[in-house]
Design an enzyme around this catalytic site. Structure first.
Site, mmCIF file in Angstrom:
data_model
loop_
_atom_site.group_PDB
_atom_site.id
_atom_site.type_symbol
_atom_site.label_atom_id
_atom_site.label_comp_id
_atom_site.label_asym_id
_atom_site.label_seq_id
_atom_site.Cartn_x
_atom_site.Cartn_y
_atom_site.Cartn_z
ATOM 1 N N GLU A 12 0.539 -1.228 0.102
ATOM 2 C CA GLU A 12 0.001 -0.050 0.000
ATOM 3 C C GLU A 12 0.832 1.268 0.102
ATOM 4 O OE1 GLU A 12 -2.573 -1.370 -1.003
ATOM 5 O OE2 GLU A 12 -4.167 -0.536 0.564
ATOM 6 N N THR A 53 -5.529 6.586 -5.768
ATOM 7 C CA THR A 53 -5.315 6.922 -4.118
ATOM 8 C C THR A 53 -4.457 8.094 -3.826
ATOM 9 O OG1 THR A 53 -6.265 4.554 -3.977
ATOM 10 C CG2 THR A 53 -5.278 5.471 -2.041
HETATM 11 N N1 HSE Z 1 -8.411 4.829 3.338
HETATM 12 C C1 HSE Z 1 -7.832 5.024 1.995
HETATM 13 C C2 HSE Z 1 -8.455 6.115 1.570
HETATM 14 C C3 HSE Z 1 -8.315 3.688 1.071
HETATM 15 O O1 HSE Z 1 -9.444 6.628 1.709
HETATM 16 O O2 HSE Z 1 -7.432 7.184 1.124
HETATM 17 C C4 HSE Z 1 -7.981 3.665 -0.160
HETATM 18 O O3 HSE Z 1 -8.494 2.865 -0.874
#
Ligand code: HSE
Length: 306
Positions: free
Chosen positions: A128, A181
């Site tokens: 990630e 993201t």
């Molecule tokens: N919690 C993360 C965000 C998830 O909202 O950036 C990304 O899929």
């Protein structure tokens, strides 16, 4: 064992008020990672099906996560990795997370299980970090463990599962667009007001209470977000119209899945869920946008060998 194939499910994270903290996995949608031992060292990606992603093992989230696991054991491979992706990255459905989760789960199996599922989460988080610039756990934790998960703390990492109503259904609506993201994280405010904080933690407590107490009304009332949704919804075409359509069709609640563009509604009734799905699809169809949709229960199992 020299060879193993693992499935890890896609996920819905944030779930409204739980930015970087809450998540749950879907049923029947996820990545498969096939790992085989080699006699020499190093990691090699043999093929990736279902998405156009780098075969370079230093750039792929799955092998980056495996590398983190091997480093902690002082090992250097060698493994061949093949990945079959269900959905491309940038969907908001934890696509990079489920590849990383399946990859570290598979290597852990081949090495005789030196780590528990919970311990593997930190290695998958390295995938990630590579894909979004932040080692968030709200997709990898539910994909690994199954069920509804909470990241109580990042430092030190403390993740746990909470009970949830078995009949809960997620109606998932994925317009075929990409939201990175990394970008969706950058546009969020670095600070929030005390007023927004009060709303957010009230809703967090309400959502957890609703899930644990099978209280659908409370779940719906609490699935609000004062932090990410107001900023990120502009990245999702027709967001307000789709949300209106879902709520009018009887959704318990509606919000952005992860960083979008996927959105999701909750329901506790299959017929209503089907109507919600049709209502959301219609908004996109009217506007000439292709959507992929599904209705799924919360997957209680998470990553497993297939
Ligand atoms: N919690 C993360 C965000 C998830 O909202 O950036 C990304 O899929």
């Amino acid at each position: 064992m020299d060879d193993v194939k693992v499935f890890a499910p896609n996920t819905i994270s944030n779930v409204g008020c739980g930015y970087d903290v809450l998540g749950f996995p879907l049923e029947g949608l996820g990545d498969e990672v096939h790992v085989s031992k080699r006699n020499d060292s190093g990691l090699r990606i043999k093929e990736i099906l279902g998405a156009d992603l780098p075969l370079n093992s230093e750039k792929n989230v799955a092998t980056i996560a495996i590398q983190a696991l091997l480093k902690s054991l002082g090992e250097d491979g060698g493994f061949d990795v093949s990945i079959t992706k269900s959905i491309s990255p940038g969907s908001g459905l934890g696509s990079s997370a489920c590849s990383s989760v399946a990859a570290v789960y598979a290597v852990n199996e081949l090495m005789g299980r030196p780590f528990t599922k919970s311990e593997l989460i930190e290695f998958a988080m390295e995938g990630e970090r590579a894909s979004s610039g932040a080692a968030h756990a709200d997709n990898v934790a539910p994909s690994m463990l199954g069920g509804f998960t909470v990241v109580r703390s990042y430092d030190p990492l403390d993740v746990f599962q909470i009970p949830f109503p078995e009949e809960l259904l997620a109606v998932v609506i994925f317009p075929n667009l990409e939201v990175r993201t990394e970008f969706a994280k950058k546009i969020l405010p670095k600070k929030i007001s005390l007023e927004d904080g009060v709303q957010q933690w009230g809703n967090m407590a309400g959502l957890i209470s609703g899930l644990m107490g099978n209280d659908m009304r409370r779940i719906g009332k609490s699935m609000m977000d004062s932090v990410a949704e107001p900023v990120r919804k502009v990245l999702i075409p027709h967001y307000d119209k789709v949300k209106d359509a879902a709520m009018t069709a009887g959704a318990i609640g509606f919000n952005i899945s992860g960083s979008g563009p996927t959105t999701f509604a909750l329901s506790d009734d299959m017929n209503l869920a089907k109507n919600i799905r049709s209502a959301c699809r219609e908004v996109y169809q009217r506007n000439g946008i292709e959507v992929f949709s599904l209705i799924s229960k919360i997957n209680p199992e998470g990553a497993h060998v297939i």
